[in-house]
Design a protein around this motif. Sequence first.
Motif, PDB file in Angstrom:
ATOM      1  N   LEU A   3     -14.042   4.121  39.214  1.00  0.00           N
ATOM      2  CA  LEU A   3     -12.989   4.515  38.284  1.00  0.00           C
ATOM      3  C   LEU A   3     -12.322   5.809  38.744  1.00  0.00           C
ATOM      4  CD1 LEU A   3     -12.388   2.765  35.833  1.00  0.00           C
ATOM      5  CD2 LEU A   3     -13.508   4.466  34.406  1.00  0.00           C
ATOM      6  N   LYS A   6      -9.850   5.039  41.360  1.00  0.00           N
ATOM      7  CA  LYS A   6      -8.648   4.490  40.729  1.00  0.00           C
ATOM      8  C   LYS A   6      -7.791   5.611  40.143  1.00  0.00           C
ATOM      9  CE  LYS A   6      -9.297  -0.154  40.735  1.00  0.00           C
ATOM     10  NZ  LYS A   6      -8.308  -1.203  41.046  1.00  0.00           N
ATOM     11  N   ASN A  33     -19.535   2.370  33.088  1.00  0.00           N
ATOM     12  CA  ASN A  33     -19.125   1.194  33.853  1.00  0.00           C
ATOM     13  C   ASN A  33     -20.263   0.715  34.752  1.00  0.00           C
ATOM     14  OD1 ASN A  33     -17.462  -0.806  34.897  1.00  0.00           O
ATOM     15  ND2 ASN A  33     -16.543   0.540  36.418  1.00  0.00           N
ATOM     16  N   ASN A  73      -9.763  -2.240  32.049  1.00  0.00           N
ATOM     17  CA  ASN A  73      -9.171  -3.147  33.032  1.00  0.00           C
ATOM     18  C   ASN A  73      -9.933  -3.194  34.346  1.00  0.00           C
ATOM     19  OD1 ASN A  73      -6.931  -4.142  31.509  1.00  0.00           O
ATOM     20  ND2 ASN A  73      -5.977  -2.152  31.727  1.00  0.00           N
ATOM     21  N   ASN A  74     -10.883  -2.276  34.521  1.00  0.00           N
ATOM     22  CA  ASN A  74     -11.685  -2.279  35.744  1.00  0.00           C
ATOM     23  C   ASN A  74     -13.136  -2.678  35.491  1.00  0.00           C
ATOM     24  OD1 ASN A  74     -10.027  -1.143  38.187  1.00  0.00           O
ATOM     25  ND2 ASN A  74      -9.395   0.054  36.409  1.00  0.00           N
TER      26      ASN A  74
END
Length: 361
Positions: A3, A6, A33, A73-74
């Motif tokens: 993340l 990103k 995550n 979204n990840n």
Amino acid sequence: MSLMEKYDLAVKSKDIQDDLSQRKVVVELDKLNTNLNNLNSWFSFTKSSSINGLYIMGPVGVGKTYLMDLFYNNLALKKKARFHFHHFMQQIDKKLRELQGHSDPIIKVVQLLAKKVKILCLDEFLINDVAYAMIMAQLLKALFQQKITLVVTTNTAVDELYLDGVGRERFLGAIELIKKNCELIRLHGGHDYRVGRGHSLQSYLFPLNNENNKTLEDQFKLISKDEKASGEICILNRPIPFVKSGNNSIWFEFGEICDMPRCQLDYLEIANYFDTIFISNIPVLDKKDTVKTLLFMHFVDVAYDRGIRLVLSAEVPHEKLYSQGELFKQFARTVSRLEEMQSEDYIKRHAYLGVNRSNFC
């Protein structure tokens, strides 16, 4: 790609401004995550944790929704859902009505949800409805018992939730459950990142005059195919008059959409059919206009959450629409969102939301 990687890419491409406070939140989201991606691994059974979610709080416009959506979204995990909080509660309410007479309807609803969802993201967590406040402790308890991980964004510190609300003593259990099960993260920021973006679109027109009304007409013709003159649409078995409609666009008078008996379900249903909504003749709202103001706030929240383009005509600039009254503090979020929704960035950043709407009913 993590993340944080990103986030670095978004900074490098100038989609966002680098922010140390946001980076601290990304670190925590990255940890979560990783844990969620290990849910079905042997490692996950060897590690126990009392943290079942994140409670991300901060003032308007500091990037809470953006960071949650980046996280959502990840996620590799397929059993996930993302809602605006009010949309989620509307669905809970709908399922509870269907289960009237059941001995433990809240537990049953959450059990149904848990079959499809292991991570639940709720944007704009705000308790201002006594009915929601009274069931929140039971609902949160059931969510955590079903091992559903919760990520929420909010403008409100946990101890200030439903402050001065009717029967708040019955809500205090919900606060304790959040503290026990969620890591509390404060996203600091003195700058509203929604303010100051490029405004190449004429999406907010004031004052109310013939010139701006013509601009509104011209813009509707520009984006609408198969334009239809005034008529009515049926929303939840009730007619709502409109000024004009097109294939994916519709134009309402403010009085028809926010000064009549309406609710969030109406707005959510409208958002299912149109990606551009025009609202004309928005007046100055004063302290006597609490209901109209609240409905307008809900309408903007739904539009923002669904990535809908709003084109508005009003008596005054958006920051002067509501300058006094009991909702003044909460209305700051609406002002901030209206600012962002005028920009090209908003349309680009929210384009994916039209195909990213959760529903568990």
